[in-house]
Scaffold this active site. Structure first.
Site, PDB file in Angstrom:
ATOM      1  N   GLU A 145     -17.217  15.175 -28.395  1.00  0.00           N
ATOM      2  CA  GLU A 145     -18.503  14.760 -29.003  1.00  0.00           C
ATOM      3  C   GLU A 145     -18.554  13.252 -28.856  1.00  0.00           C
ATOM      4  O   GLU A 145     -17.777  12.540 -29.491  1.00  0.00           O
ATOM      5  CB  GLU A 145     -18.526  15.128 -30.494  1.00  0.00           C
ATOM      6  CG  GLU A 145     -18.468  16.603 -30.792  1.00  0.00           C
ATOM      7  CD  GLU A 145     -19.778  17.306 -30.525  1.00  0.00           C
ATOM      8  OE1 GLU A 145     -20.772  16.651 -30.170  1.00  0.00           O
ATOM      9  OE2 GLU A 145     -19.797  18.543 -30.664  1.00  0.00           O
ATOM     10  N   GLU A 169     -25.029   1.889 -26.124  1.00  0.00           N
ATOM     11  CA  GLU A 169     -24.926   2.289 -27.526  1.00  0.00           C
ATOM     12  C   GLU A 169     -24.462   1.076 -28.340  1.00  0.00           C
ATOM     13  O   GLU A 169     -23.352   0.577 -28.138  1.00  0.00           O
ATOM     14  CB  GLU A 169     -23.904   3.430 -27.659  1.00  0.00           C
ATOM     15  CG  GLU A 169     -23.886   4.001 -29.044  1.00  0.00           C
ATOM     16  CD  GLU A 169     -22.841   5.097 -29.218  1.00  0.00           C
ATOM     17  OE1 GLU A 169     -21.717   4.930 -28.732  1.00  0.00           O
ATOM     18  OE2 GLU A 169     -23.168   6.107 -29.850  1.00  0.00           O
ATOM     19  N   LYS A 216      -5.752  13.232 -36.177  1.00  0.00           N
ATOM     20  CA  LYS A 216      -5.530  11.781 -36.157  1.00  0.00           C
ATOM     21  C   LYS A 216      -6.846  11.098 -36.500  1.00  0.00           C
ATOM     22  O   LYS A 216      -7.772  11.040 -35.703  1.00  0.00           O
ATOM     23  CB  LYS A 216      -5.048  11.290 -34.783  1.00  0.00           C
ATOM     24  CG  LYS A 216      -4.538   9.852 -34.898  1.00  0.00           C
ATOM     25  CD  LYS A 216      -4.828   8.977 -33.732  1.00  0.00           C
ATOM     26  CE  LYS A 216      -6.140   8.254 -33.730  1.00  0.00           C
ATOM     27  NZ  LYS A 216      -6.335   7.180 -34.699  1.00  0.00           N
ATOM     28  N   CYS A 224     -23.850   8.646 -34.262  1.00  0.00           N
ATOM     29  CA  CYS A 224     -23.976   8.908 -32.826  1.00  0.00           C
ATOM     30  C   CYS A 224     -25.361   9.405 -32.451  1.00  0.00           C
ATOM     31  O   CYS A 224     -25.842   9.147 -31.364  1.00  0.00           O
ATOM     32  CB  CYS A 224     -22.932   9.934 -32.420  1.00  0.00           C
ATOM     33  SG  CYS A 224     -22.953  11.371 -33.485  1.00  0.00           S
TER      34      CYS A 224
END
Ligand code: NAD
Length: 508
Positions: free
Chosen positions: A259, A394, A185, A293
């Protein structure tokens, strides 16, 4: 980039075929560089997920794929790598027009990484210990023992929008290498390249081995995680959604690799070679507009170098050219969406409110010819303290926080003072000092005098809340296998069986 492909409508890819959504509904995909509609994509439902999982299940249970000899499966992985190379231009184009990644990066890095990963894992597959014979044990009695490593079954992969193809490949390659089947997906901003990739791969694997269902995370993603015929979930995305997926997977104890996010520290030591460390640190944070990331978003600079470093960073950053990612002259492309742009601008505002000094960038930009695109100037804050919101959360945008330190232990303590632990970096001319610092950093990868250097044969993943498990390298193959111990007794006489005395001691 001259190729123009028809990206009008993308159905799901199930059982080796294009399939419309059961609802007949679609959603729109826009180019973040200029706001243009680039495709309509099938909007998945739980029914579509069911079809895709059943196709993957049937392909797994039927056995042609999982029972193939490893060396033959390795040949197929090589064939996939050649297919990717052959379709490189089309894949790069689809990736660029939906993710906003520059063709310069996608062409000279992403495509090569994907080809390399399939070939590297193919080589590992040939050598992989699918069956290991253990030595005859003195206890509990003579026996032949094997360790068999077997595929897990149907894997679900849920991927983010920042590096859609590369991250899908990190899951597809090890899953297929070990004989599993997969349903992917992709993120709703960027399903195009993953759908094309599935079609390409499908030309060399049996139907049902690879499937893609697009659609919203809450509906399609959760339906996959909850599906009783899915055996493993591999997710890349935010830590927040990772927590949700881990919770859902707990219901049926599904094997899970995650992750997740990062807020990676980058430490300059006093003896760093600034001619490399400064451009290197900017590469670490501004590649793909900071939407990676493992970006090095917190730069720790010693007192002694502080002013010189800030001056150098600003001078280099002012040279970066923002623009259309399809233009090979573009250094930095757009961010993914208007929403993401607003989130980043809100963080920039918060940084100023908290007392950090904005020394570079900080504003949105209108790029000529791409007026509807979502561009933000590469931004540098100085006088940041590690407890500020901009240093802890983040941002996922082109924002660098420069943090001053006076002693190295203090820098290492601040570097580790975060919920994340994905990547870290050290710049120094003294390699022994670098190793000593690397040893103390809580991160899944530490780059010394470098950044973003991921290799197909090395594991990638997070400490702390940056994730569970590793992708790439030998470890990624382990994550797509389960271990079976098989014991065969070599003791023909009943009386000499260790267990006989234990249960039937009275009657012996
Ligand atoms: P996201 O978490 O919002 O979405 C990731 C994927 O999960 C998308 O496909 C989304 O549709 C799906 N999803 C959303 N809600 C879901 C739910 N409830 N159940 C199942 N699936 C759901 O992340 P994003 O915004 O697409 O990507 C950016 C994030 O990804 C950043 O936090 C970044 O750090 C992280 N990331 C991590 C790595 C890594 O390797 N550690 C790599 C790239 C990106």
């Amino acid at each position: 980039m001259t190729v123009k492909v028809d990206v009008q409508t993308f159905p799901h890819f199930i059982n080796g075929k294009w399939e419309a959504a059961s609802s007949q509904e679609t959603f729109d995909v826009y180019n973040p560089a200029n706001g243009e509609l680039v495709a309509r994509v099938a909007k998945g439902t739980t029914e579509d997920v069911d079809r895709a999982v059943n196709a993957a299940r049937a392909a797994f249970d039927q056995g042609d794929w999982r029972n193939m000899k490893p060396k033959d499966r390795a040949k197929v992985l090589y064939a996939i790598s050649y297919q990717i190379a052959e379709h490189a231009e089309e894949l790069a184009y689809l990736e660029a027009i939906s993710s906003g990644g520059t063709v310069r990066r996608i062409g000279s890095s992403d495509i090569l990484q994907m080809v390399d990963l399939f070939q590297t894992l193919a080589n590992f597959t040939v050598e992989y210990p699918f069956s290991e014979t253990l030595p005859l044990p003195p206890f509990p009695g003579p026996a032949h023992n094997f360790i068999w490593r077997e595929p897990i079954g149907v894997c679900a992969a849920i991927t983010p929008w920042n590096l859609p193809m590369v991250i899908a490949t990190w899951k597809i390659a090890p899953a297929l290498a070990m004989g599993n089947t997969i349903v992917i997906k992709p993120a709703s901003y960027t399903p195009l390249s993953t759908l094309k990739l599935a079609e390409i791969i499908s030309s060399v694997v049996p139907p049902g081995v690879i499937n893609v269902v697009s659609g919203p995370g809450a509906a399609v993603g959760e339906a996959l995680v909850n599906h009783p015929k899915v055996d493993k979930v591999a997710f890349t995305g935010s830590t927040e959604v990772g927590r949700r997926i881990m919770g859902l997977a707990a219901g049926s104890i599904k094997k899970t690799t995650l992750e997740l996010g990062g807020k990676s520290p980058n430490i300059l030591l006093e003896d760093a070679d600034l001619s490399i460390a400064l451009p290197g640190s900017l590469f670490g944070v501004f590649l793909h507009s900071g939407q990676l990331c493992e970006s090095g978003t917190r730069l720790f600079v010693p007192d002694k170098l502080y002013d010189q470093v800030v001056e150098g960073l600003v001078a280099l950053t002012s040279k970066l050219k923002l623009g259309n990612p399809l233009d090979p002259a573009t250094d930095v492309g757009p961010v993914i969406s208007k929403k993401q742009k607003e989130t980043i601008l809100a963080y920039i505002e918060a940084g100023q409110q908290e007392g950090a000094t904005l020394v570079c960038g900080g504003k949105e930009v209108r790029v000529a010819g791409c007026e509807e695109g979502h561009y933000i100037e590469p931004t540098i804050f100085t006088n940041v303290t590690n407890d500020m919101k901009i240093a802890q959360e983040e941002i996922f945008g082109p924002v660098l926080c420069v943090i001053r330190y006076s002693d190295l232990d203090e820098a290492i303590r601040m570097a580790n003072d975060t919920i994340y632990g994905l990547a870290a970096g050290v710049w120094t001319r003294d390699v022994n000092k670098a190793y000593a610092v690397a040893r103390k950093l809580q991160a899944g990868v530490v780059w010394i005098n470098d950044w973003h250097m991921l290799r197909s044969d090395t594991p990638f993943g997070g400490y702390k809340q940056s994730g569970i498990g590793r992708e790439m390298g030998q470890q990624s193959l382990d994550a797509y296998t389960q271990v079976k111990h098989v014991h065969t007794s070599m003791t023909p006489e009943l009386e000499r069986r260790n267990w006989y005395g234990i249960l039937f001691g009275q009657n012996k």
